[in-house]
Write an enzyme that holds these catalytic residues in place. Structure first.
Site, PDB file in Angstrom:
ATOM      1  N   SER A  37       0.820  -1.216   0.000  1.00 46.82           N
ATOM      2  CA  SER A  37       0.000   0.000   0.000  1.00 46.82           C
ATOM      3  C   SER A  37       0.858   1.273   0.000  1.00 46.82           C
ATOM      4  O   SER A  37       1.660   1.435  -0.909  1.00 46.82           O
ATOM      5  CB  SER A  37      -0.962  -0.075   1.188  1.00 46.82           C
ATOM      6  OG  SER A  37      -1.992   0.847   1.061  1.00 46.82           O
ATOM      7  N   ASP A 123      -9.679  -6.231  -3.579  1.00 46.23           N
ATOM      8  CA  ASP A 123      -9.099  -5.019  -2.974  1.00 46.23           C
ATOM      9  C   ASP A 123      -9.912  -3.792  -3.383  1.00 46.23           C
ATOM     10  O   ASP A 123      -9.894  -3.400  -4.558  1.00 46.23           O
ATOM     11  CB  ASP A 123      -7.631  -4.876  -3.402  1.00 46.23           C
ATOM     12  CG  ASP A 123      -6.882  -3.834  -2.566  1.00 46.23           C
ATOM     13  OD1 ASP A 123      -7.497  -2.829  -2.171  1.00 46.23           O
ATOM     14  OD2 ASP A 123      -5.681  -4.044  -2.317  1.00 46.23           O
ATOM     15  N   HIS A 155      -7.543  -5.747   0.868  1.00 43.69           N
ATOM     16  CA  HIS A 155      -6.331  -4.946   0.962  1.00 43.69           C
ATOM     17  C   HIS A 155      -5.486  -5.406   2.160  1.00 43.69           C
ATOM     18  O   HIS A 155      -5.822  -5.099   3.304  1.00 43.69           O
ATOM     19  CB  HIS A 155      -6.740  -3.492   1.147  1.00 43.69           C
ATOM     20  CG  HIS A 155      -5.631  -2.521   0.990  1.00 43.69           C
ATOM     21  ND1 HIS A 155      -4.992  -2.320  -0.211  1.00 43.69           N
ATOM     22  CD2 HIS A 155      -5.039  -1.672   1.877  1.00 43.69           C
ATOM     23  CE1 HIS A 155      -4.058  -1.405  -0.061  1.00 43.69           C
ATOM     24  NE2 HIS A 155      -4.064  -1.001   1.184  1.00 43.69           N
TER      25      HIS A 155
END
Ligand SMILES: *[C@@H]1O[C@H](CO)[C@@H](O)[C@H](O)[C@H]1NC(C)=O
Ligand SMILES: *[C@@H]1O[C@H](CO)[C@@H](O)[C@H](O)[C@H]1NC(C)=O
Ligand SMILES: *[C@@H]1O[C@H](CO)[C@@H](O)[C@H](O)[C@H]1NC(C)=O
Length: 345
Positions: A37, A123, A155
């Site tokens: 991320s 996600d 995620h």
């Protein structure tokens, strides 16, 4: 006297639990990065900026270089929820301009390096098409990509036996999908890896990040590095992999889960790969980084310059690079590594 000795031992213990980052023999051709991320966007920045040295990146749910263009609004729309707004030609042009100025390494150095690229089908934080834009950008600069786009995960960093259910979204953002991302991703970056062994708890070393950071860097005073036994004992020349956490994954958020539970340390122990885990931290103002993200939208340098954060001189970029140079004992960007005598290090 007894008191004095106790005091002495205590202060020794305190200083050694928070030690200076040590130096180990590292193969200068074996330096790679990765992250999840915000840490994945940051790893892409590191790969582009230091591509003379960094020869691979393992990217979980991250997007293209310069995606946010120094702008939190773009970060949240283009680079997370609305990937149809990403314009790779604009991003690539900026990279070319920065390379021409020497603010990042020549882009030709990316060519032939490797990238493992992952996006979970479920996600909805960094949508799969953001990650696919990174794949296109990488390929346009000659990076060899290996993609995994078929695991039904939310995620998270993905493991084969730790964390939340695969489709769960939430802390610690580590999901068990019966998929070994740690081994799979490092196998893309390095050839012929041995299977993981049990990591050794005492090989995870805490180090002092204070020498690397300014008060407004939004970085923690303490970082972590996993050093396999053979590297600690100087019996092998090791590789170095730098792994960045995502937002809400600092030690204040999830303790040591990120630095112990991903599965990376076992692969590292079996293959003499040192794993550096630099640590960001949350800060509510100056800079505004309430979730402890890595800087991928100019939150540190933004008053002075909204471009610097993606370059070698970005505050966090330079700080992490200094950690790398301290670990390997020289700056692989500036020495001629072809002529390096490893015995002299
Ligand atoms: C990086 O690119 C420059 C410019 O083309 C080249 O001179 C240099 O040899 C390259 N370095 C590496 C390590 O590939
Ligand atoms: C961070 O601190 C340094 C000096 O301590 C200062 O020069 C710089 O302007 C500060 N940056 C921001 C964004 O406040
Ligand atoms: C901001 O930093 C970038 C990268 O170092 C540089 O190209 C640019 O000229 C700087 N802009 C200003 C206004 O200083």
């Amino acid at each position: 006297m007894k008191k004095l000795i106790t005091l002495l031992i205590c202060s020794l213990l305190i200083s050694s639990s928070f030690a200076k980052l040590p130096t180990f023999p590292v193969d200068p051709y074996g330096i790679t990065v990765g992250g999840l991320s915000s840490g994945a966007f940051f790893a892409v920045q590191m790969h582009f900026a230091f591509s003379k040295t960094i020869k691979g990146a393992a990217i979980t749910a991250g997007g293209p270089y310069w995606c946010a263009q120094g702008n939190l609004g773009y970060a949240m729309s283009n680079c997370m929820s609305s990937p149809q707004l990403i314009k790779n030609d604009v991003l690539n042009k900026k990279a070319e301009e920065l390379a021409k100025q020497g603010a990042i390494d020549p882009l030709v150095n990316l060519s032939g390096s490797r990238a493992y690229i992952y996006s979970g089908t479920l996600d909805d934080v960094v949508k799969p098409d953001v990650v696919k834009s990174l794949q296109k950008q990488y390929e346009s600069f000659g990076v060899q990509t290996t993609t995994v786009y078929n695991v039904p995960s939310q995620h998270a960093y993905i493991t084969k036996n730790f964390g939340n259910k695969c489709n769960f979204k939430g802390t610690p953002y580590i999901n068990n999908c019966n998929y070994d991302m740690a081994y799979d991703s490092l196998s893309v970056l390095y050839d012929d890896l041995f299977p993981a062994v049990d990591p050794i708890a005492s090989n995870l070393i805490e180090f002092d990040q204070a020498p690397y950071i300014g008060s407004n860097y939004s970085m923690n005073s303490k970082g972590y590095v996993y050093v396999p036994t053979a590297c600690r004992q100087n019996t092998d020349i090791c590789k170095l992999y730098v792994q960045f956490h995502g937002c809400l994954q600092t030690t204040q958020d999830i303790g040591t889960d990120y630095v112990t539970k991903l599965g990376l340390n076992g692969v590292a122990e079996a293959n003499n790969i040192i794993v550096l885990y630099p640590q960001a931290k949350a800060s509510k103002s100056n800079p505004m980084n309430p979730n402890g993200c890595w800087d991928w939208f100019a939150y540190v340098d933004n008053f002075a310059n909204t471009t610097k954060y993606v370059t070698k001189s970005g505050a966090q970029m330079a700080a992490v690079w200094k950690m790398v140079t301290d670990l390997v004992g020289y700056d692989p960007e500036t020495v001629n590594i072809d002529k390096l005598d490893m015995d002299s290090i």
